[in-house]
Scaffold this active site. Structure first.
Site, PDB file in Angstrom:
ATOM      1  N   HIS A 119      -0.983  -2.384  -7.319  1.00  0.00           N
ATOM      2  CA  HIS A 119       0.160  -2.932  -6.576  1.00  0.00           C
ATOM      3  C   HIS A 119       1.447  -2.635  -7.362  1.00  0.00           C
ATOM      4  O   HIS A 119       1.447  -2.661  -8.597  1.00  0.00           O
ATOM      5  CB  HIS A 119      -0.017  -4.445  -6.384  1.00  0.00           C
ATOM      6  CG  HIS A 119       0.942  -5.014  -5.393  1.00  0.00           C
ATOM      7  ND1 HIS A 119       2.258  -5.262  -5.709  1.00  0.00           N
ATOM      8  CD2 HIS A 119       0.796  -5.345  -4.082  1.00  0.00           C
ATOM      9  CE1 HIS A 119       2.866  -5.739  -4.630  1.00  0.00           C
ATOM     10  NE2 HIS A 119       2.007  -5.800  -3.634  1.00  0.00           N
ATOM     11  N   GLU A 137       2.431   1.086   0.496  1.00  0.00           N
ATOM     12  CA  GLU A 137       3.423   0.010   0.470  1.00  0.00           C
ATOM     13  C   GLU A 137       4.720   0.499  -0.168  1.00  0.00           C
ATOM     14  O   GLU A 137       4.859   0.466  -1.397  1.00  0.00           O
ATOM     15  CB  GLU A 137       2.906  -1.164  -0.365  1.00  0.00           C
ATOM     16  CG  GLU A 137       1.682  -1.838   0.180  1.00  0.00           C
ATOM     17  CD  GLU A 137       1.581  -3.277  -0.307  1.00  0.00           C
ATOM     18  OE1 GLU A 137       1.432  -4.158   0.530  1.00  0.00           O
ATOM     19  OE2 GLU A 137       1.675  -3.515  -1.519  1.00  0.00           O
TER      20      GLU A 137
HETATM   21  P1  PGA Z   1       5.050  -8.688   1.915  1.00  0.00           P
HETATM   22  O1  PGA Z   1       4.167  -8.167   0.690  1.00  0.00           O
HETATM   23  O2  PGA Z   1       4.142  -8.725   3.123  1.00  0.00           O
HETATM   24  O3  PGA Z   1       5.517 -10.048   1.503  1.00  0.00           O
HETATM   25  O4  PGA Z   1       6.164  -7.723   2.106  1.00  0.00           O
HETATM   26  C1  PGA Z   1       3.202  -7.173   0.861  1.00  0.00           C
HETATM   27  C2  PGA Z   1       2.558  -6.854  -0.470  1.00  0.00           C
HETATM   28  O5  PGA Z   1       3.266  -6.839  -1.494  1.00  0.00           O
HETATM   29  O6  PGA Z   1       1.336  -6.606  -0.531  1.00  0.00           O
END
Ligand code: PGA
Length: 224
Positions: free
Chosen positions: A100, A149
């Site tokens: 992440h 992401e």
């Molecule tokens: P968010 O986070 O849905 O709050 O944007 C997603 C993540 O960091 O996995």
């Protein structure tokens, strides 16, 4: 109908009591969700401390929810103070988020370290949900589930466009034939989830902030 992954990433949120309340809500809404849950794998990635109680609750109530961790040690069992290793985790979870952007940015996790984490997870038969920030992010060979992401979309209320996310997902699958599923993450809500899951190369979503409220997450599962 394609299989969808609906993954909650609770990050560093919730006490055991709050996690149990959340699960109680999910247990109560179970019947109504049964139809929309077909073809969907619901996975909750929670802090290590919450996992034993959550596992016990899910087993007791026979809930169709799987558990995931948010990190794993790059080492096996040994003198690594503070680390939680894959063999310890496998009693509670089937999945683990690795790479992440918050781990890369705040904890200095490198591509090399992430690759070791993937190896350790695989050896213990856990499925890594490997996060990438763009199509150039290196992906270790053994990875089958990727979450795209873009950093600026995380927690900002400004998700990527479904078209762009789909294009990235398609490229990742083309460049990495072992990757079977690509999820999108970054400001996903019940209002926008379908825009992503309807795209042909996107196989689900990774949801941070909007997963914390059980009623809202329920809606995300239903609308996806
Ligand atoms: P968010 O986070 O849905 O709050 O944007 C997603 C993540 O960091 O996995």
């Amino acid at each position: 109908m394609k299989k969808l992954f609906i993954v909650a990433n609770w990050k560093s949120h919730k006490t055991t009591e709050e996690a149990t309340e959340w699960l109680t809500h999910m247990a109560e809404g179970r019947e109504q969700r049964a139809e929309s849950e077909k073809h969907k794998d619901v996975i909750v990635c929670a802090s290590f401390t919450l996992l034993p109680a959550m596992k016990a609750f899910i087993t007791k109530h026979n809930l169709p929810i799987k558990l995931g961790a948010q990190d794993v040690s790059p080492f096996e069992a040994g003198a690594y103070t503070g680390e939680v290793n894959a063999e310890q985790l496998k009693h509670f979870v089937e999945y683990v988020i690795i790479g992440h952007s918050e781990r890369r940015n705040y904890f200095g996790e490198t591509d090399e370290m992430l690759s070791k984490k993937v190896q350790r997870a695989k050896l213990s038969k856990l499925t890594p949900i490997f996060c990438v920030q763009g199509k150039e992010t290196p992906i270790p060979e053994e990875v089958t589930v990727v979450a795209y992401e873009p950093v600026e979309a995380i927690g900002s209320g400004h998700p990527d466009t479904p078209e762009d996310a789909d294009e990235v997902a398609k490229t990742i699958k083309k460049q990495h034939p072992t990757v079977q599923y690509v999820l999108y993450g970054g400001s996903v809500t019940a209002e926008n989830v379908k825009n992503f899951t309807k795209m042909s190369s996107i196989d689900g979503v990774l949801v941070g902030g909007a997963s914390l409220d059980a009623a809202h997450f329920d809606q995300i599962i239903e609308k996806a």
